[in-house]
Design a protein around this motif. Structure first.
Motif, PDB file in Angstrom:
ATOM      1  N   GLU A  57       4.578   0.916   3.381  1.00 56.23           N
ATOM      2  CA  GLU A  57       4.813   1.726   2.184  1.00 56.23           C
ATOM      3  C   GLU A  57       3.548   1.771   1.326  1.00 56.23           C
ATOM      4  O   GLU A  57       2.809   0.790   1.284  1.00 56.23           O
ATOM      5  CB  GLU A  57       5.955   1.115   1.358  1.00 56.23           C
ATOM      6  CG  GLU A  57       7.303   1.204   2.059  1.00 56.23           C
ATOM      7  CD  GLU A  57       8.420   0.571   1.237  1.00 56.23           C
ATOM      8  OE1 GLU A  57       8.111  -0.077   0.203  1.00 56.23           O
ATOM      9  OE2 GLU A  57       9.587   0.705   1.615  1.00 56.23           O
ATOM     10  N   PRO A  58       3.275   2.873   0.647  1.00 54.95           N
ATOM     11  CA  PRO A  58       4.068   4.099   0.583  1.00 54.95           C
ATOM     12  C   PRO A  58       3.736   5.130   1.660  1.00 54.95           C
ATOM     13  O   PRO A  58       4.290   6.216   1.652  1.00 54.95           O
ATOM     14  CB  PRO A  58       3.717   4.639  -0.790  1.00 54.95           C
ATOM     15  CG  PRO A  58       2.266   4.263  -0.959  1.00 54.95           C
ATOM     16  CD  PRO A  58       2.123   2.923  -0.291  1.00 54.95           C
ATOM     17  N   THR A  59       2.815   4.803   2.568  1.00 53.79           N
ATOM     18  CA  THR A  59       2.449   5.778   3.608  1.00 53.79           C
ATOM     19  C   THR A  59       3.647   6.104   4.483  1.00 53.79           C
ATOM     20  O   THR A  59       3.930   7.280   4.764  1.00 53.79           O
ATOM     21  CB  THR A  59       1.302   5.223   4.471  1.00 53.79           C
ATOM     22  OG1 THR A  59       0.207   4.866   3.628  1.00 53.79           O
ATOM     23  CG2 THR A  59       0.841   6.250   5.486  1.00 53.79           C
ATOM     24  N   LEU A  60       4.355   5.079   4.943  1.00 52.80           N
ATOM     25  CA  LEU A  60       5.546   5.245   5.771  1.00 52.80           C
ATOM     26  C   LEU A  60       6.672   4.421   5.164  1.00 52.80           C
ATOM     27  O   LEU A  60       6.477   3.245   4.831  1.00 52.80           O
ATOM     28  CB  LEU A  60       5.271   4.798   7.209  1.00 52.80           C
ATOM     29  CG  LEU A  60       4.253   5.635   7.991  1.00 52.80           C
ATOM     30  CD1 LEU A  60       3.886   4.952   9.302  1.00 52.80           C
ATOM     31  CD2 LEU A  60       4.785   7.041   8.242  1.00 52.80           C
ATOM     32  N   LEU A  61       7.840   5.026   5.056  1.00 51.19           N
ATOM     33  CA  LEU A  61       8.990   4.373   4.440  1.00 51.19           C
ATOM     34  C   LEU A  61      10.011   3.978   5.496  1.00 51.19           C
ATOM     35  O   LEU A  61      10.063   4.564   6.582  1.00 51.19           O
ATOM     36  CB  LEU A  61       9.651   5.310   3.421  1.00 51.19           C
ATOM     37  CG  LEU A  61       8.761   5.913   2.341  1.00 51.19           C
ATOM     38  CD1 LEU A  61       9.593   6.794   1.416  1.00 51.19           C
ATOM     39  CD2 LEU A  61       8.050   4.827   1.544  1.00 51.19           C
ATOM     40  N   ILE A  62      10.835   2.998   5.161  1.00 48.40           N
ATOM     41  CA  ILE A  62      11.943   2.644   6.047  1.00 48.40           C
ATOM     42  C   ILE A  62      12.822   3.877   6.239  1.00 48.40           C
ATOM     43  O   ILE A  62      13.214   4.530   5.270  1.00 48.40           O
ATOM     44  CB  ILE A  62      12.775   1.493   5.441  1.00 48.40           C
ATOM     45  CG1 ILE A  62      11.928   0.240   5.279  1.00 48.40           C
ATOM     46  CG2 ILE A  62      14.003   1.206   6.295  1.00 48.40           C
ATOM     47  CD1 ILE A  62      12.642  -0.897   4.569  1.00 48.40           C
ATOM     48  N   GLY A  63      13.103   4.201   7.490  1.00 46.41           N
ATOM     49  CA  GLY A  63      13.923   5.374   7.778  1.00 46.41           C
ATOM     50  C   GLY A  63      13.132   6.615   8.125  1.00 46.41           C
ATOM     51  O   GLY A  63      13.720   7.635   8.498  1.00 46.41           O
ATOM     52  N   ASP A  64      11.798   6.558   8.020  1.00 45.78           N
ATOM     53  CA  ASP A  64      10.975   7.692   8.477  1.00 45.78           C
ATOM     54  C   ASP A  64      11.012   7.760  10.006  1.00 45.78           C
ATOM     55  O   ASP A  64      10.896   6.734  10.684  1.00 45.78           O
ATOM     56  CB  ASP A  64       9.518   7.526   8.029  1.00 45.78           C
ATOM     57  CG  ASP A  64       9.290   7.909   6.579  1.00 45.78           C
ATOM     58  OD1 ASP A  64      10.217   8.467   5.961  1.00 45.78           O
ATOM     59  OD2 ASP A  64       8.190   7.648   6.062  1.00 45.78           O
ATOM     60  N   PHE A  65      11.161   8.962  10.533  1.00 44.77           N
ATOM     61  CA  PHE A  65      11.073   9.193  11.970  1.00 44.77           C
ATOM     62  C   PHE A  65       9.754   9.918  12.225  1.00 44.77           C
ATOM     63  O   PHE A  65       9.521  10.988  11.654  1.00 44.77           O
ATOM     64  CB  PHE A  65      12.247  10.031  12.469  1.00 44.77           C
ATOM     65  CG  PHE A  65      13.561   9.300  12.437  1.00 44.77           C
ATOM     66  CD1 PHE A  65      14.088   8.754  13.601  1.00 44.77           C
ATOM     67  CD2 PHE A  65      14.278   9.156  11.262  1.00 44.77           C
ATOM     68  CE1 PHE A  65      15.293   8.071  13.585  1.00 44.77           C
ATOM     69  CE2 PHE A  65      15.487   8.479  11.228  1.00 44.77           C
ATOM     70  CZ  PHE A  65      15.999   7.940  12.392  1.00 44.77           C
ATOM     71  N   VAL A  66       8.903   9.327  13.059  1.00 46.64           N
ATOM     72  CA  VAL A  66       7.570   9.881  13.270  1.00 46.64           C
ATOM     73  C   VAL A  66       7.361  10.249  14.734  1.00 46.64           C
ATOM     74  O   VAL A  66       7.938   9.628  15.633  1.00 46.64           O
ATOM     75  CB  VAL A  66       6.472   8.885  12.823  1.00 46.64           C
ATOM     76  CG1 VAL A  66       6.574   8.616  11.330  1.00 46.64           C
ATOM     77  CG2 VAL A  66       6.566   7.582  13.595  1.00 46.64           C
ATOM     78  N   LEU A  67       6.545  11.261  14.941  1.00 47.59           N
ATOM     79  CA  LEU A  67       6.077  11.599  16.280  1.00 47.59           C
ATOM     80  C   LEU A  67       4.716  10.957  16.473  1.00 47.59           C
ATOM     81  O   LEU A  67       3.810  11.141  15.655  1.00 47.59           O
ATOM     82  CB  LEU A  67       5.979  13.110  16.461  1.00 47.59           C
ATOM     83  CG  LEU A  67       7.294  13.872  16.631  1.00 47.59           C
ATOM     84  CD1 LEU A  67       7.013  15.365  16.753  1.00 47.59           C
ATOM     85  CD2 LEU A  67       8.074  13.378  17.830  1.00 47.59           C
ATOM     86  N   VAL A  68       4.585  10.196  17.540  1.00 47.20           N
ATOM     87  CA  VAL A  68       3.350   9.459  17.823  1.00 47.20           C
ATOM     88  C   VAL A  68       2.637  10.111  18.994  1.00 47.20           C
ATOM     89  O   VAL A  68       3.225  10.291  20.068  1.00 47.20           O
ATOM     90  CB  VAL A  68       3.663   7.985  18.146  1.00 47.20           C
ATOM     91  CG1 VAL A  68       2.406   7.254  18.580  1.00 47.20           C
ATOM     92  CG2 VAL A  68       4.290   7.307  16.938  1.00 47.20           C
ATOM     93  N   THR A  69       1.386  10.498  18.794  1.00 46.26           N
ATOM     94  CA  THR A  69       0.591  11.044  19.880  1.00 46.26           C
ATOM     95  C   THR A  69       0.019   9.903  20.701  1.00 46.26           C
ATOM     96  O   THR A  69      -0.621   8.999  20.159  1.00 46.26           O
ATOM     97  CB  THR A  69      -0.575  11.914  19.342  1.00 46.26           C
ATOM     98  OG1 THR A  69      -1.361  11.134  18.435  1.00 46.26           O
ATOM     99  CG2 THR A  69      -0.038  13.116  18.612  1.00 46.26           C
TER     100      THR A  69
END
Length: 263
Positions: A57-69
């Motif tokens: 956090e705050p870049t990525l929050l709990i519950g964010d779904f991300v696509l990873v290359t």
């Protein structure tokens, strides 16, 4: 004058069994093509992940779904399908957890092979120069000498992996940690609430899966405060108005984070 007699409607032409089979086969073939393409993309190009903790956090929050290359295995080359595997300082990466390779973690690369790294009062120094980190946050917490003045051999922490504690002692020179070839030092952006390389060591290049590209969905936590924009909108509504069905159906997600690029 008599009007011409109406012509009877032509009887419907029956659909041949062969035509129906051809249409069904075409549909199945299209579905199979989509499935094969999806499997190819997930296997070789991108992979979805869900963020389980607040260490970024705050870049990525709990519950964010991300696509990873996914990255090419080499540190420099590109395969033509996968992007170059070169890792830069400041990159956010997904990797196999060194303590339990069945788990994936996401952190930010801070130290590169050959760097001399130290933390003083929580701030990072690389080769004796302070590192500018606009992404890092330092939320108020009790002081922790090991966490904030790393590497520190005078005191330990119960969360430190014992194997890392032993290895780290052989990699310290003049109060700085020397990062060996083929390894990376990672930290969470939520700097005072992150279990990272300070506690379990380096990330080998071969354990890096890829880099988060974008947030494609974000699920709000049950205990989380509502979206500030939504709260402002509610404040402007007449008193006594209850949330409608649409409000209840949409409040479970952070819609404003959808399709945000991860930096």
């Amino acid at each position: 004058m008599n009007s011409p007699a109406a012509q009877p409607d032509a009887p419907p032409q029956p659909v041949s069994v062969a035509t129906a089979k051809t249409g069904a086969l075409h549909t199945i073939q299209s579905l199979l093509n989509i499935i094969v393409a999806a499997i190819f993309i997930i296997t070789f190009i991108v992979q979805p992940f869900r963020i389980p903790s607040g260490s970024m956090e705050p870049t990525l929050l709990i519950g964010d779904f991300v696509l990873v290359t996914k990255l090419a295995p080499s540190t420099d080359a590109s395969t033509g399908i996968l992007p170059s595997g070169r890792i830069h300082r400041g990159d956010v990466i997904v990797f196999y957890y060194p303590i339990d390779p069945s788990m994936h973690l996401v952190k930010r690369v801070i130290g590169l092979p050959g760097d001399h790294l130290k933390l003083r009062a929580g701030r990072v120094y690389i080769n004796d120069q302070p590192l500018a980190e606009g992404y890092a946050v330092y939320r108020p917490t009790p002081p922790d000498n090991f966490r904030d003045n790393f590497p520190r051999l005078q005191s330990t922490d119960p969360d430190i992996d014992s194997r890392w504690w032993i290895r780290m002692r052989n990699l310290i020179d003049d109060g700085e940690l020397i990062i060996p070839a083929g390894n990376y030092f990672v930290l969470g952006d939520n700097r005072n609430d992150s279990e990272d390389s300070r506690y379990w060591g380096f990330v080998p290049r071969g354990d890096i899966v890829g880099k988060p590209l974008l947030i494609y969905f974000s699920l709000r936590e049950i205990s989380e405060d509502p979206d500030p924009l939504a709260a402002t909108a509610d404040a402007a509504t007449p008193r006594g108005r209850h949330p409608g069905t649409l409000d209840l159906l949409t409040s479970f997600a952070r819609w404003g984070r959808t399709f945000q690029i991860v930096r």
